[in-house]
Write a protein that holds these residues in place. Structure first.
Motif, PDB file in Angstrom:
ATOM      1  N   PRO A 191      -0.172   4.579  -7.050  1.00 18.89           N
ATOM      2  CA  PRO A 191      -0.813   4.896  -8.328  1.00 18.89           C
ATOM      3  C   PRO A 191      -1.697   3.778  -8.886  1.00 18.89           C
ATOM      4  O   PRO A 191      -2.441   3.997  -9.836  1.00 18.89           O
ATOM      5  CB  PRO A 191       0.365   5.155  -9.270  1.00 18.89           C
ATOM      6  CG  PRO A 191       1.533   5.403  -8.409  1.00 18.89           C
ATOM      7  CD  PRO A 191       1.286   4.665  -7.130  1.00 18.89           C
ATOM      8  N   LYS A 192      -1.651   2.608  -8.284  1.00 20.58           N
ATOM      9  CA  LYS A 192      -2.506   1.513  -8.742  1.00 20.58           C
ATOM     10  C   LYS A 192      -3.912   1.583  -8.167  1.00 20.58           C
ATOM     11  O   LYS A 192      -4.744   0.742  -8.475  1.00 20.58           O
ATOM     12  CB  LYS A 192      -1.870   0.162  -8.390  1.00 20.58           C
ATOM     13  CG  LYS A 192      -0.672  -0.189  -9.240  1.00 20.58           C
ATOM     14  CD  LYS A 192      -0.250  -1.610  -8.945  1.00 20.58           C
ATOM     15  CE  LYS A 192       0.822  -2.056  -9.913  1.00 20.58           C
ATOM     16  NZ  LYS A 192       1.151  -3.477  -9.727  1.00 20.58           N
ATOM     17  N   MET A 193      -4.172   2.577  -7.332  1.00 18.45           N
ATOM     18  CA  MET A 193      -5.510   2.647  -6.725  1.00 18.45           C
ATOM     19  C   MET A 193      -6.565   2.818  -7.808  1.00 18.45           C
ATOM     20  O   MET A 193      -6.388   3.567  -8.761  1.00 18.45           O
ATOM     21  CB  MET A 193      -5.597   3.762  -5.687  1.00 18.45           C
ATOM     22  CG  MET A 193      -5.595   5.159  -6.213  1.00 18.45           C
ATOM     23  SD  MET A 193      -5.773   6.302  -4.838  1.00 18.45           S
ATOM     24  CE  MET A 193      -6.260   7.753  -5.749  1.00 18.45           C
ATOM     25  N   ALA A 194      -7.661   2.083  -7.643  1.00 20.41           N
ATOM     26  CA  ALA A 194      -8.739   2.136  -8.628  1.00 20.41           C
ATOM     27  C   ALA A 194      -9.863   3.064  -8.173  1.00 20.41           C
ATOM     28  O   ALA A 194     -10.624   3.569  -8.988  1.00 20.41           O
ATOM     29  CB  ALA A 194      -9.299   0.733  -8.868  1.00 20.41           C
ATOM     30  N   GLY A 195      -9.975   3.294  -6.878  1.00 18.28           N
ATOM     31  CA  GLY A 195     -10.999   4.164  -6.317  1.00 18.28           C
ATOM     32  C   GLY A 195     -10.382   5.009  -5.217  1.00 18.28           C
ATOM     33  O   GLY A 195      -9.193   4.903  -4.937  1.00 18.28           O
ATOM     34  N   VAL A 196     -11.193   5.828  -4.569  1.00 19.11           N
ATOM     35  CA  VAL A 196     -10.675   6.734  -3.548  1.00 19.11           C
ATOM     36  C   VAL A 196     -11.195   6.420  -2.139  1.00 19.11           C
ATOM     37  O   VAL A 196     -10.957   7.175  -1.209  1.00 19.11           O
ATOM     38  CB  VAL A 196     -10.980   8.206  -3.911  1.00 19.11           C
ATOM     39  CG1 VAL A 196     -10.245   8.615  -5.167  1.00 19.11           C
ATOM     40  CG2 VAL A 196     -12.473   8.444  -4.043  1.00 19.11           C
ATOM     41  N   TYR A 197     -11.891   5.301  -1.969  1.00 18.96           N
ATOM     42  CA  TYR A 197     -12.485   4.995  -0.674  1.00 18.96           C
ATOM     43  C   TYR A 197     -11.442   4.860   0.438  1.00 18.96           C
ATOM     44  O   TYR A 197     -11.699   5.248   1.581  1.00 18.96           O
ATOM     45  CB  TYR A 197     -13.356   3.738  -0.753  1.00 18.96           C
ATOM     46  CG  TYR A 197     -14.157   3.537   0.506  1.00 18.96           C
ATOM     47  CD1 TYR A 197     -15.187   4.414   0.840  1.00 18.96           C
ATOM     48  CD2 TYR A 197     -13.875   2.490   1.380  1.00 18.96           C
ATOM     49  CE1 TYR A 197     -15.917   4.247   2.009  1.00 18.96           C
ATOM     50  CE2 TYR A 197     -14.603   2.316   2.536  1.00 18.96           C
ATOM     51  CZ  TYR A 197     -15.621   3.194   2.851  1.00 18.96           C
ATOM     52  OH  TYR A 197     -16.329   3.032   4.017  1.00 18.96           O
TER      53      TYR A 197
END
Length: 189
Positions: free
Chosen positions: A93-99
């Motif tokens: 859940p800490k992801m800032a983007g979806v790359y």
């Protein structure tokens, strides 16, 4: 005939199941010194999942997280992602983007036997919503349909990597991909 890199395409699924071969006896199959290696891709943003994975690994790893992200760091990440025998993508859940999700899907198409994916529902005080969990589960199933591995958490990833890494180390095998040249009319030699 004329061809360019864009006219290379992977052979179908039946060949994907045979993407590895044994090296010459006594040969060193791995560029990283003879030990299988995993690229630790996925969520950064001060997530500590890599520490958990690293503590449990019995194979080598490349951690792309650095204090100062520079062009040489980016080039090394790209190089390591190609050299490593496995690419692991852990989404939290800490992801800032979806790359990272795009990279995982891309790798599951290009090198399915090497691609491993999982997600963690909670990371410190952050949590995925039920809708996000369903979406991530669908991504994992897509990766699995492409021939990659969808693990049920960090412990399953560690066990899978250690088991597959030990097999690779024992057999001294190296991944091999077969490509056909194609034009707009089909396959040609």
């Amino acid at each position: 005939g004329y061809w360019s890199p864009s006219c290379l395409k992977p052979v179908g699924r039946k060949m994907r199941e045979r993407q590895f071969k044994q090296s010459a006896p006594g040969g060193n199959a791995f560029l990283g010194g003879g030990m299988a290696k995993v690229f630790l891709g996925g969520t950064c943003n001060k997530s500590t999942w890599r520490d958990t994975i690293i503590r449990g690994l019995k194979i080598d790893y490349f951690n792309p997280v650095v204090p100062d992200w520079t062009p040489p760091c980016q080039a090394e990440e790209i190089r390591q992602r190609e050299l490593c025998e496995f690419v692991l993508y852990v989404i939290t859940p800490k992801m800032a983007g979806v790359y990272s999700i795009a990279e995982a899907i891309d790798d599951s198409n290009k090198k399915p036997l090497q691609t491993i994916f999982t997600y963690i529902i909670r990371d410190d005080d952050s949590s995925f919503t039920d809708g996000q969990i369903r979406s991530l589960h669908a991504v994992g199933k897509l990766i699995e349909r492409n021939g990659g591995t969808f693990c049920s958490g960090l412990d399953a990833c560690i066990a899978h990597l250690n088991e597959r890494g030990a097999l690779l180390n024992e057999l001294e095998i190296k991944w091999e991909y077969r490509y056909e040249f194609v034009d707009e009319y089909g396959v040609f030699d």
